[in-house]
Design an enzyme around this catalytic site. Structure first.
Site, PDB file in Angstrom:
ATOM      1  N   HIS A 210     -30.650  -4.717 -32.076  1.00 37.94           N
ATOM      2  CA  HIS A 210     -31.198  -3.393 -31.765  1.00 37.94           C
ATOM      3  C   HIS A 210     -32.641  -3.389 -31.265  1.00 37.94           C
ATOM      4  O   HIS A 210     -33.144  -2.336 -30.881  1.00 37.94           O
ATOM      5  CB  HIS A 210     -31.082  -2.477 -32.987  1.00 37.94           C
ATOM      6  N   HIS A 211     -33.331  -4.521 -31.278  1.00 39.51           N
ATOM      7  CA  HIS A 211     -34.733  -4.540 -30.843  1.00 39.51           C
ATOM      8  C   HIS A 211     -34.911  -4.864 -29.361  1.00 39.51           C
ATOM      9  O   HIS A 211     -36.009  -4.665 -28.817  1.00 39.51           O
ATOM     10  CB  HIS A 211     -35.532  -5.567 -31.653  1.00 39.51           C
ATOM     11  N   ALA A 212     -33.893  -5.388 -28.705  1.00 42.14           N
ATOM     12  CA  ALA A 212     -34.054  -5.810 -27.305  1.00 42.14           C
ATOM     13  C   ALA A 212     -34.289  -4.607 -26.396  1.00 42.14           C
ATOM     14  O   ALA A 212     -33.662  -3.556 -26.556  1.00 42.14           O
ATOM     15  CB  ALA A 212     -32.825  -6.585 -26.849  1.00 42.14           C
ATOM     16  N   ASP A 252     -35.806   0.357 -32.709  1.00 44.03           N
ATOM     17  CA  ASP A 252     -36.641   0.838 -31.604  1.00 44.03           C
ATOM     18  C   ASP A 252     -36.000   0.694 -30.233  1.00 44.03           C
ATOM     19  O   ASP A 252     -36.121   1.574 -29.376  1.00 44.03           O
ATOM     20  CB  ASP A 252     -38.005   0.141 -31.618  1.00 44.03           C
TER      21      ASP A 252
END
Length: 470
Positions: A210-212, A252
């Site tokens: 989920h951070h990419a 994010d």
């Protein structure tokens, strides 16, 4: 009725464990433990060779980033590994352990259940069993280093590594392109079983990256399979989609991708404190008139508090959105025993919250993805137990008179956890230092159970409910 599909295999787990933060073992431990409890037989489909094409990745990520990330020059042993034989020895450790176990019980596993003893063998299997060369020649062979050349890091010491954040916690590692395409495929290939007439429940415990971001890696995440999954669901005419993130860290990358969408709702329940990665996800970042929902929590969150958050805030907000598809990021870095030591959730507690959300939306397609979790032995327990909960609640194959499902492995008489041990299987010796006890991190009096001060107060929840007009 629901169709249950999971993407998992020895091949996929060994590819997933190429990721440095998996310590060569996180995914393989999970796969072996799920197998030990015979859970895969309860699924309608088990996907064993996932794969995503370059064009699939380009549905969200920029061409320049993907061209660099999955270039064939990285589908090989990087110099830092070639020059350090201990790395390869560590990577093959579980294979040796499994071989010793199989020899001990005089078991000769079939070819699809045999582990790869080297990463080169793993990659050769990948080439021989995919259409990568045929369909995606540019990402396999483009700028390929001649085979007689020694591996070198000269190729990666340039400004592009900084531009795409391929350093620090997102380094270029051996066979990175294979990792990106297999693990992303493990999420996207679930959609091959999407049907307008049947609810799909799909699982990829190696997903949830989920951070990419669109043009750079971040936080151990290179390809954002969550965003790509949502994009695919929209193409399938499922317009209203909700993403719920229970990882300790703010989701994010997913939030930013859909921050202006009225159809995509993102809900992130996470730790928010000064200096804690990624530093975003405050209440002020949310937009009441949009679908960005942040639920910032403090140190020490426990089962009771998170259940209240789920019932009083998360579920009402999901109901308000009325999603046709629901994606849940099941990060385990908030569990008791995780190395972050920030929250004190239990395996049973977090699983119960996730299952209750799934039960609340019987007509929505549901996708369960993995996430953070930095105690590998703990995470294998969590994903195995959660997988069992899903099959117990939703599997069509468990219905009716089927003698093979008479005994549920986690039904403990009189609540006595001390007598429940990890089932015998090829990697059981990895749990030796924990006395093979399944619930050691949750057992009263256990040296592994360390309670924390809970800084989350009732007034904080009242503030959140007021902010979201609940």
């Amino acid at each position: 009725m629901s169709k249950l599909v999971i993407s998992t295999s020895i091949f996929q787990s060994q590819v997933a464990d190429l990721l440095p933060c998996n310590n060569h073992q996180k995914s393989q431990l999970t796969y072996s433990l799920i197998n030990a409890y015979d859970l895969l037989q309860h699924f309608d489909e088990v996907l064993t060779f996932p794969y995503a094409r370059k064009d699939d990745l380009l549905e969200f990520h920029s061409k320049s980033y993907i061209d660099y990330l999955i270039n064939g020059r990285f589908n090989k042993m990087m110099a830092q590994d070639v020059n350090n034989p201990m790395v390869e020895s560590k990577w093959s450790e579980l294979s040796e352990l499994a071989d010793n176990w199989n020899e001990k019980i005089d078991y000769n596993p079939s070819q699809d259940l045999q582990r790869f003893t080297t990463r080169e063998n793993l990659y050769n299997y990948y080439l021989n069993h995919s259409q990568a060369l045929e369909n995606n020649m540019d990402c396999i062979n483009n700028s390929e280093v001649p085979t007689n050349d020694k591996p070198t890091d000269t190729y990666i010491l340039n400004s592009e590594t900084k531009q795409y954040n391929l350093e620090g916690d997102c380094p270029i590692f051996s066979y990175l392109p294979m990792y990106c395409q297999v693990i992303t495929g493990a999420t996207l290939n679930l959609l091959d079983h999407l049907s307008p007439t049947e609810r799909l429940i799909g699982i990829n415990w190696d997903g949830g990256r989920h951070h990419a971001f669109k043009q750079r890696a971040s936080g151990f995440c290179y390809i954002n399979d969550v965003v790509l999954l949502i994009q695919r669901l929209r193409k399938a005419k499922l317009n209203k989609i909700t993403y719920v993130d229970f990882d300790l860290h703010h989701g994010d990358g997913v939030e930013k991708a859909f921050q202006y969408s009225k159809q995509i709702q993102t809900i992130s329940v996470h730790l928010y404190e000064p200096g804690f990665f990624p530093g975003t996800g405050s209440l002020s970042d949310s937009r009441k008139d949009k679908n960005v929902v942040n639920i910032p929590l403090k140190h020490g969150c426990d089962d009771n508090y998170l259940e209240l958050i789920a019932s009083k805030i998360v579920n009402p907000l999901i109901e308000r959105h009325e999603p046709e598809a629901l994606i849940i990021e099941c990060g385990g870095d908030g569990l008791l025993g995780d190395r972050f030591n920030e929250w004190q959730l239990t395996i049973r507690g977090l699983s119960r919250i996730i299952i209750n959300i799934m039960k609340s939306y019987p007509r929505a397609h549901i996708f369960l993805l993995g996430g953070g979790g930095y105690n590998d032995l703990l995470m294998s327990r969590f994903y195995t137990y959660l997988t069992w909960c899903v099959t117990k609640q939703f599997s069509n194959l468990r219905c009716g008179d089927n003698n093979s499902f008479q005994i549920d492995p986690f039904d403990v008489c009189d609540g006595d956890d001390s007598e429940q041990f990890i089932r015998e299987h090829d990697l059981v010796e990895m749990y030796n230092e924990e006395n093979y006890q399944y619930w050691i991190y949750e057992m009263e009096g256990s040296s592994r159970m360390k309670m924390l001060r809970n800084d989350n107060k009732d007034r904080d929840m009242v503030e959140l409910m007021k902010f979201y007009e609940l």
